[in-house]
Enzyme design. Sequence first.
Site, short mmCIF file in Angstrom:
data_model
loop_
_atom_site.label_atom_id
_atom_site.label_comp_id
_atom_site.label_asym_id
_atom_site.label_seq_id
_atom_site.Cartn_x
_atom_site.Cartn_y
_atom_site.Cartn_z
N ASN A 13 28.85 30.94 39.68
CA ASN A 13 30.22 31.47 39.62
C ASN A 13 31.17 30.31 39.29
O ASN A 13 31.23 29.32 40.03
CB ASN A 13 30.56 32.10 40.98
CG ASN A 13 31.96 32.68 41.01
OD1 ASN A 13 32.89 32.04 40.53
ND2 ASN A 13 32.12 33.85 41.59
N HIS A 16 36.14 28.63 40.26
CA HIS A 16 36.96 27.54 40.80
C HIS A 16 37.10 26.36 39.86
O HIS A 16 37.90 25.46 40.12
CB HIS A 16 36.49 27.18 42.21
CG HIS A 16 36.70 28.35 43.12
ND1 HIS A 16 37.96 28.86 43.37
CD2 HIS A 16 35.82 29.18 43.75
CE1 HIS A 16 37.85 29.94 44.14
NE2 HIS A 16 36.57 30.15 44.38
N HIS A 49 35.07 36.17 38.31
CA HIS A 49 35.87 37.23 38.93
C HIS A 49 37.24 37.23 38.28
O HIS A 49 38.02 36.28 38.44
CB HIS A 49 35.98 36.93 40.44
CG HIS A 49 36.68 37.99 41.23
ND1 HIS A 49 36.79 37.93 42.60
CD2 HIS A 49 37.30 39.14 40.87
CE1 HIS A 49 37.44 38.99 43.04
NE2 HIS A 49 37.77 39.74 42.00
N ARG A 51 40.54 38.39 38.71
CA ARG A 51 41.34 39.00 39.78
C ARG A 51 42.60 39.62 39.19
O ARG A 51 43.10 39.18 38.16
CB ARG A 51 41.72 37.95 40.83
CG ARG A 51 40.53 37.43 41.62
CD ARG A 51 41.00 36.56 42.77
NE ARG A 51 41.52 37.36 43.84
CZ ARG A 51 40.88 37.64 44.97
NH1 ARG A 51 39.70 37.13 45.20
NH2 ARG A 51 41.43 38.40 45.88
N ARG A 55 44.54 34.59 39.38
CA ARG A 55 44.80 33.28 40.00
C ARG A 55 43.82 32.21 39.50
O ARG A 55 44.11 31.03 39.56
CB ARG A 55 44.75 33.37 41.52
CG ARG A 55 43.38 33.61 42.08
CD ARG A 55 43.39 33.56 43.58
NE ARG A 55 44.06 34.70 44.16
CZ ARG A 55 43.80 35.15 45.39
NH1 ARG A 55 42.92 34.52 46.16
NH2 ARG A 55 44.42 36.20 45.87
N GLU A 76 32.84 40.10 37.99
CA GLU A 76 33.25 40.66 39.29
C GLU A 76 34.63 41.28 39.10
O GLU A 76 35.53 40.64 38.54
CB GLU A 76 33.33 39.56 40.34
CG GLU A 76 31.98 38.99 40.70
CD GLU A 76 32.10 37.86 41.70
OE1 GLU A 76 33.23 37.48 42.08
OE2 GLU A 76 31.06 37.34 42.10
N THR A 107 37.20 36.88 48.60
CA THR A 107 36.78 38.24 48.92
C THR A 107 36.33 38.27 50.38
O THR A 107 35.34 37.66 50.73
CB THR A 107 35.64 38.67 47.98
OG1 THR A 107 35.99 38.31 46.65
CG2 THR A 107 35.38 40.15 48.07
N GLU A 157 24.93 43.83 45.96
CA GLU A 157 24.96 42.40 46.29
C GLU A 157 25.38 42.30 47.75
O GLU A 157 26.46 42.78 48.13
CB GLU A 157 25.94 41.65 45.39
CG GLU A 157 26.01 40.17 45.76
CD GLU A 157 26.70 39.29 44.72
OE1 GLU A 157 26.62 39.61 43.52
OE2 GLU A 157 27.30 38.29 45.12
N HIS A 196 28.03 34.64 48.44
CA HIS A 196 29.30 34.30 49.07
C HIS A 196 29.09 33.24 50.15
O HIS A 196 28.39 33.47 51.14
CB HIS A 196 30.04 35.49 49.68
CG HIS A 196 31.53 35.27 49.68
ND1 HIS A 196 32.15 34.47 50.60
CD2 HIS A 196 32.50 35.66 48.83
CE1 HIS A 196 33.44 34.41 50.32
NE2 HIS A 196 33.68 35.12 49.25
N1 PXP Z 1 29.48 37.15 44.98
C1 PXP Z 1 30.67 37.79 45.00
C2 PXP Z 1 30.67 39.28 44.86
C3 PXP Z 1 31.88 37.09 45.13
O1 PXP Z 1 33.05 37.76 45.17
C4 PXP Z 1 31.83 35.68 45.20
C5 PXP Z 1 33.12 34.92 45.27
O2 PXP Z 1 33.85 35.14 44.12
C6 PXP Z 1 30.58 35.05 45.14
C7 PXP Z 1 29.43 35.81 45.06
C8 PXP Z 1 30.46 33.57 45.20
O3 PXP Z 1 30.92 33.10 46.41
P1 PXP Z 1 31.15 31.54 46.62
O4 PXP Z 1 32.16 31.11 45.61
O5 PXP Z 1 31.61 31.43 48.02
O6 PXP Z 1 29.81 30.87 46.38
#
Ligand code: PXP
Length: 254
Positions: A13, A16, A49, A51, A55, A76, A107, A157, A196
């Site tokens: 992901n 960030h 994601h 959003r 952001r 996402e 989330t 998930e 997550h």
């Molecule tokens: N899975 C989903 C559905 C999420 O919303 C997120 C965060 O955007 C992640 C996985 C990844 O989480 P993290 O960034 O904490 O590893």
Amino acid sequence: MAHTGRSLRLGVNIDHVATIRNARGGRHPDPVRAARLAAQAGADGITAHLREDRRHISDEDIRRLSTEIDLPLNLEMAATAEMLAVALRHKPHAACLVPEKRAEVTTEGGLDVIGGESHLQPFVTRLNDAGIRVSLFIDPDLGQLDAAVRIGAPVVELHTGSYCEAEGRKRDTELRRLVEAAAHAEALGLECHAGHGLSYETVAPVAAIPTILELNIGHFLVGEAIFSGLDSAIKRMRALMDKARAESHGEKSA
Ligand code: PXP
């Protein structure tokens, strides 16, 4: 012959990377460059994601991730008309429906599929019909899994946030919930993913659950990249996942 089991995919992901870019505006660091690097480091997919408040990831990032990256894209998205239109325009490999609250930092919990069946079902149907693999991001709750089947989602998930945040015995309890939910998903014919909050410290027990086929990991990898580089962080995460998976197969076939 040793039982090789099912392999475990890593979705990286890159939200960030965009968070850091947006702190100053401009183009650096570029999440698409991070996605290319993730592919070289051994990621099986890219997760982003979009959003509602944009952001981090932008519409242009989604367009570029769809056209410039060879790995499958997992978008996402909240179950809104706006996001459905984005998904149908770009046709990512996969879409993961997530709950979204404007003020949350991340989330915060899984989707309430039980309470939201009639709202969610049309989104699942439209995405399924467009050939986009739909997953529902849910807490490891057996009732939520049953509801996911009822509305026609092929994938869930499991939210690993509570497991990652817990300590000691409480973490063991949260891990058991994930194990039970993954087994229930298998029994229901759902493909099971998880993610997550996962880190080097928390990933192994989740990777060892044999019916989980994909982990989506972002924040920790991007944070760790500050210290060791993204390539190294992804390779180390991949190695920890593969080791845990191989050991769990070894235990089962011993
Ligand atoms: N899975 C989903 C559905 C999420 O919303 C997120 C965060 O955007 C992640 C996985 C990844 O989480 P993290 O960034 O904490 O590893």
